[in-house]
Motif scaffolding. Structure first.
Motif, PDB file in Angstrom:
ATOM      1  N   ALA A  27       0.914  -1.172   0.101  1.00 24.20           N
ATOM      2  CA  ALA A  27       0.116  -0.020   0.078  1.00 24.20           C
ATOM      3  C   ALA A  27       0.821   1.221  -0.037  1.00 24.20           C
ATOM      4  CB  ALA A  27      -0.925  -0.017   1.093  1.00 24.20           C
ATOM      5  N   LEU A  72       2.163   1.951  -3.352  1.00 22.96           N
ATOM      6  CA  LEU A  72       1.173   2.619  -4.257  1.00 22.96           C
ATOM      7  C   LEU A  72       1.012   4.072  -4.034  1.00 22.96           C
ATOM      8  CD1 LEU A  72      -2.002   0.241  -4.132  1.00 22.96           C
ATOM      9  CD2 LEU A  72      -0.396   0.607  -6.075  1.00 22.96           C
ATOM     10  N   MET A  73       1.323   4.346  -2.625  1.00 27.43           N
ATOM     11  CA  MET A  73       1.448   6.193  -2.282  1.00 27.43           C
ATOM     12  C   MET A  73       2.345   6.690  -3.211  1.00 27.43           C
ATOM     13  SD  MET A  73       0.661   6.147   1.384  1.00 27.43           S
ATOM     14  CE  MET A  73      -0.482   5.226   2.445  1.00 27.43           C
ATOM     15  N   PHE A 101      -2.283  16.122   1.440  1.00 27.31           N
ATOM     16  CA  PHE A 101      -3.027  14.541   1.501  1.00 27.31           C
ATOM     17  C   PHE A 101      -3.102  14.041   3.134  1.00 27.31           C
ATOM     18  CE2 PHE A 101      -2.337  14.342  -3.202  1.00 27.31           C
ATOM     19  CZ  PHE A 101      -3.482  13.928  -3.457  1.00 27.31           C
ATOM     20  N   ILE A 156      -6.154  15.335   4.580  1.00 26.42           N
ATOM     21  CA  ILE A 156      -7.201  14.809   4.044  1.00 26.42           C
ATOM     22  C   ILE A 156      -7.367  13.436   4.765  1.00 26.42           C
ATOM     23  CG2 ILE A 156      -8.443  13.738   1.990  1.00 26.42           C
ATOM     24  CD1 ILE A 156      -7.145  15.664   0.177  1.00 26.42           C
ATOM     25  N   LEU A 157      -6.300  12.822   4.827  1.00 28.82           N
ATOM     26  CA  LEU A 157      -6.482  11.465   5.567  1.00 28.82           C
ATOM     27  C   LEU A 157      -6.707  11.665   6.789  1.00 28.82           C
ATOM     28  CD1 LEU A 157      -3.293   9.459   4.033  1.00 28.82           C
ATOM     29  CD2 LEU A 157      -5.916   9.314   3.142  1.00 28.82           C
ATOM     30  N   SER A 178     -10.249  12.016   7.631  1.00 28.65           N
ATOM     31  CA  SER A 178     -11.287  11.014   7.375  1.00 28.65           C
ATOM     32  C   SER A 178     -11.162   9.991   8.332  1.00 28.65           C
ATOM     33  CB  SER A 178     -11.062  10.339   5.805  1.00 28.65           C
ATOM     34  OG  SER A 178      -9.925  10.034   5.686  1.00 28.65           O
ATOM     35  N   TYR A 236      -8.418   5.799  12.024  1.00 26.46           N
ATOM     36  CA  TYR A 236      -7.821   4.633  11.588  1.00 26.46           C
ATOM     37  C   TYR A 236      -6.995   4.802  10.479  1.00 26.46           C
ATOM     38  CZ  TYR A 236     -12.403   5.417   9.525  1.00 26.46           C
ATOM     39  OH  TYR A 236     -13.562   5.916   9.204  1.00 26.46           O
ATOM     40  N   LEU A 237      -6.688   6.155   9.935  1.00 25.49           N
ATOM     41  CA  LEU A 237      -5.951   6.176   8.728  1.00 25.49           C
ATOM     42  C   LEU A 237      -4.632   6.880   9.273  1.00 25.49           C
ATOM     43  CD1 LEU A 237      -8.224   7.248   5.775  1.00 25.49           C
ATOM     44  CD2 LEU A 237      -6.805   5.329   6.101  1.00 25.49           C
ATOM     45  N   ARG A 297      -1.485   5.444   8.298  1.00 30.58           N
ATOM     46  CA  ARG A 297      -1.315   5.617   6.867  1.00 30.58           C
ATOM     47  C   ARG A 297      -0.448   7.164   6.544  1.00 30.58           C
ATOM     48  NH1 ARG A 297      -2.983   1.328   7.302  1.00 30.58           N
ATOM     49  NH2 ARG A 297      -0.738   1.052   7.836  1.00 30.58           N
ATOM     50  N   LEU A 342       2.723   7.715   4.774  1.00 35.06           N
ATOM     51  CA  LEU A 342       2.942   8.635   3.649  1.00 35.06           C
ATOM     52  C   LEU A 342       3.992   9.722   4.153  1.00 35.06           C
ATOM     53  CD1 LEU A 342       1.848   9.934   1.233  1.00 35.06           C
ATOM     54  CD2 LEU A 342      -0.082  11.110   2.188  1.00 35.06           C
TER      55      LEU A 342
END
Lengths: 571, 89
Positions: free
Chosen positions: A86, A89-90, A121, A124-125, A128, A131-132, A135, A139
């Protein structure tokens, strides 16, 4: 003082060149490898003279980092591989790359453009959901790697290691500690952090000698040979042969301890002191069950919950608990119910923003808002207990009043679980232990939190580390109150904090009336050995000496005078 | 423009592994696919950051749209992917 001893000045008596706070009692000699800090985009980075060239550089940097992450993913185990996949992919995210190129075109310097786009970003994460959050960390890690590549400097992290290495860093992120090459890393030295920080806990778990709060650690020269001694909190540059041998033979003696003694914990006179393991994830349990321990003194169940986006179902929990109980056969397993709250947020049980999360709605207090969580958990524990032969005890974290203790015991019993206890972390619980022990079947002292609350010192406040020392006489007074209360009614009172794995402090705890000690399994052999060489009367004398001392250091010194010299040598 | 609505079956929503499987599948179609929470603004479905940033929870409905050769087939395949819970035990 950070002075590098020159060859000529090397005398037979090496002087400590740096000092800090030791985690555990280990010692090691190795070469310094500094963890490269992440390169930052220069504050006034000029606009790219040639935007096409800058775009190409940025694109190739993204591609390079993405490819590297994919290669690492291919080599990693399933769980790590999915995260790395994952993350890669970032690093090839078309939305991110387009954003960076827009900024470059608008006149922002390339490294700054990467940084700004990533931060956009991250926002934004973060917006939301909690749990992000991990991530976001991933990132930013991608950002650091790409920025390093754009600037032409080494990527953050450790190079490939080839010889016994002591990792030196400003501080270590959990990800850094998780990726340590254990074949070569023999010790850790950090400038920041504290005795209960992530680094310290993981170092203890891995049984790596570790020093935190070492002023000037980052001034140590790359590749210099240093000797570290956690027992004394010292770092010696260029140790002479005498010191080198002393440290290596102590390390050898500690390693020999692991096989020297075994079996149930007993004092010299034969009094039983259960030696137990602290575990979190199911894999921990399977590893710990193979060790010579009498069971589990602390099963932190929140590990199961923290990464979940929705509350784990009863069935999911039964599966996990059954695995853990089964691993321990008919040994004891003390399950702590969910200990989460504002500092460990749960995606499915949102907590309000708290100014002071350590003093907020956490541990058993969460039950006020989400009673179903505890009922589901107790139901799952009961089902798993029925399906296995382990002796399952259940306890609640953060109990502060008799009323809370009584309500919890009733809830546990209503699910058909026979043994209900409480953690003693809040000073109020220790002070009122006599009343509490009438109600609960057992208690277990969480020394990390008890120390933080007794000394009014945040566990993360590295600067105040000496206040966070469980040797603080005030903390020992509270433990003594709980131990005496247990003795008076004949119910067990254990310790399941990091304090239990300090062999000298373990003797003091036994002297205070503690009946079981639970710790990272790596700490058990040294504690077992210390116990086997000390009778209960000496433990009591040590406890009195430590409580009579003016401060933590004086307490430890007084206890060192009372201990069997052979124990001290092996520590 | 062809589009489809689908309920996301993944129990963790469109995060981490499910998001990464989805984005990889979108990229493999070679088409400019967009994804929106039903009623919301569409974002580039090839961008894992934008997809995760939507904050799609389990059982949320999303709209997928795509243009170009084979768009309908591609969308059907992606809908199939989102309708499965990849973390089912």
């Amino acid at each position: 003082m950070a002075t590098t001893t020159s060859k000529a000045a090397k005398s037979s008596t090496a002087t400590p060149t740096l000092t800090g706070i030791g985690v555990g009692r280990g010692s090691a000699v190795g070469s310094v490898v500094k963890l490269a800090a992440a390169a930052k985009a220069p504050v006034d980075e000029p606009a790219a003279a040639d935007t096409a060239a800058a775009d190409a550089l940025v694109r190739s940097s993204f591609q390079y980092v993405a490819t590297n992450l994919r290669v690492r993913a291919a080599a990693a185990q399933a769980a790590t591989a999915a995260v790395l996949e994952a993350t890669s992919l970032m690093a090839q995210d078309p939305g991110l790359i387009a954003d960076v190129e827009r900024r470059i075109k608008a006149g922002t310097g390339p490294a700054t453009a990467v940084d700004q786009a990533v931060e956009g970003f991250c926002k934004i994460l973060e917006a939301s959901g909690p749990y992000l959050a991990e991530r976001v960390t991933d990132l930013r890690d991608v950002r650091d790697r790409i920025v390093a590549h754009v600037l032409g400097v080494p990527e953050p992290g450790l190079p490939e290691l080839r010889k016994p290495t002591i990792v030196v860093a400003t501080d270590l992120a959990p990800a850094d500690t998780a990726s340590l090459d254990l074949e070569h890393v023999v010790g850790i030295v950090t400038e920041l952090g504290g005795p209960t920080s992530h680094t310290a806990i993981i170092a203890a778990q891995l049984d790596l000698p570790c020093l935190v709060r070492v002023d000037g650690a980052m001034t140590l020269a790359e590749d210099a040979t240093i000797a570290i001694d956690a027992a004394h909190g010292t770092v010696v540059v260029d140790p002479d042969d005498t010191l080198r041998e002393a440290i290596l033979s102590r390390a050898k003696a500690r390693a020999a301890l692991k096989t020297a003694t075994g079996g149930a914990g007993r004092t010299k006179g034969g009094q039983s002191v259960q030696l137990l393991a602290n575990i979190g994830a199911v894999e921990d349990a399977e590893r710990a069950a193979k060790e010579d321990v009498e069971g589990v003194g602390l099963f932190r169940t929140e590990v199961l919950f923290l990464d979940a986006a929705t509350a784990p179902t009863v069935a999911d929990q039964v599966t996990a608990y059954t695995k853990v109980f089964k691993a321990f056969g008919d040994r004891k397993v003390v399950v702590r119910t969910l200990d989460a709250g504002a500092d460990k947020p749960l995606a499915f049980a949102p907590s309000e923003e708290e100014e002071n999360p350590a003093l907020g709605v956490r541990g058993l207090r969460m039950d006020r808002r989400f009673p179903q969580l505890l009922d589901d958990q107790l139901e799952a524990i009961a089902q798993a207990a029925k399906a296995t032969t382990a002796k399952v005890w259940v306890m609640a974290p953060m109990v502060s009043t008799v009323h809370e203790a009584r309500a919890f015991v009733q809830r546990v019993r209503s699910h058909g679980l026979p043994v209900a206890g409480m953690m003693v972390e809040v000073p109020a619980a220790a002070l009122r232990a006599r009343h509490m022990m009438d109600i609960v079947d057992f208690a277990s002292i969480g020394t990390n939190d008890l120390t933080q609350y007794a000394m009014a010192t945040d566990r993360m406040a590295g600067e105040l580390a000496e206040l966070l020392d469980p040797w603080q006489p005030a903390v020992l007074d509270l433990i003594a109150a709980a131990g005496a209360a247990g003795k008076a009614v004949g119910k067990p009172v254990g310790v399941c904090g990091e304090a239990a794995r300090d062999p000298l402090l373990a003797l003091v705890l036994v002297g205070l009336g503690i009946t079981s000690l639970s710790m990272a399994p790596a700490g058990v052999p040294a504690v077992r050995f210390a116990l086997s060489r000390t009778d209960i009367e000496t433990c009591e004398a040590m406890a009195a000496a430590a409580r009579n001392a003016e401060d933590a250091a004086a307490g430890r010194a007084a206890v060192e005078k009372l201990v069997d010299p052979e124990v001290l040598l092996a520590l | 423009m062809p589009s489809r609505n689908v309920k996301v079956a993944s129990r963790v929503g469109l995060h981490a592994r499910p998001a990464s499987l989805f984005v990889q599948a979108v990229t493999a179609t070679g088409l400019p696919v967009t994804i929106a929470k039903t009623g919301g603004d569409p974002v580039d479905a090839r961008s894992i950051l934008m997809v995760m940033g939507l904050g799609v929870a389990s059982e949320d409905e999303v709209t997928l749209s795509a243009e170009g050769d084979g768009a309908d087939d591609a969308l059907d395949q992606l809908v199939g992917l989102l309708a499965i819970d990849h973390d089912a035990p």
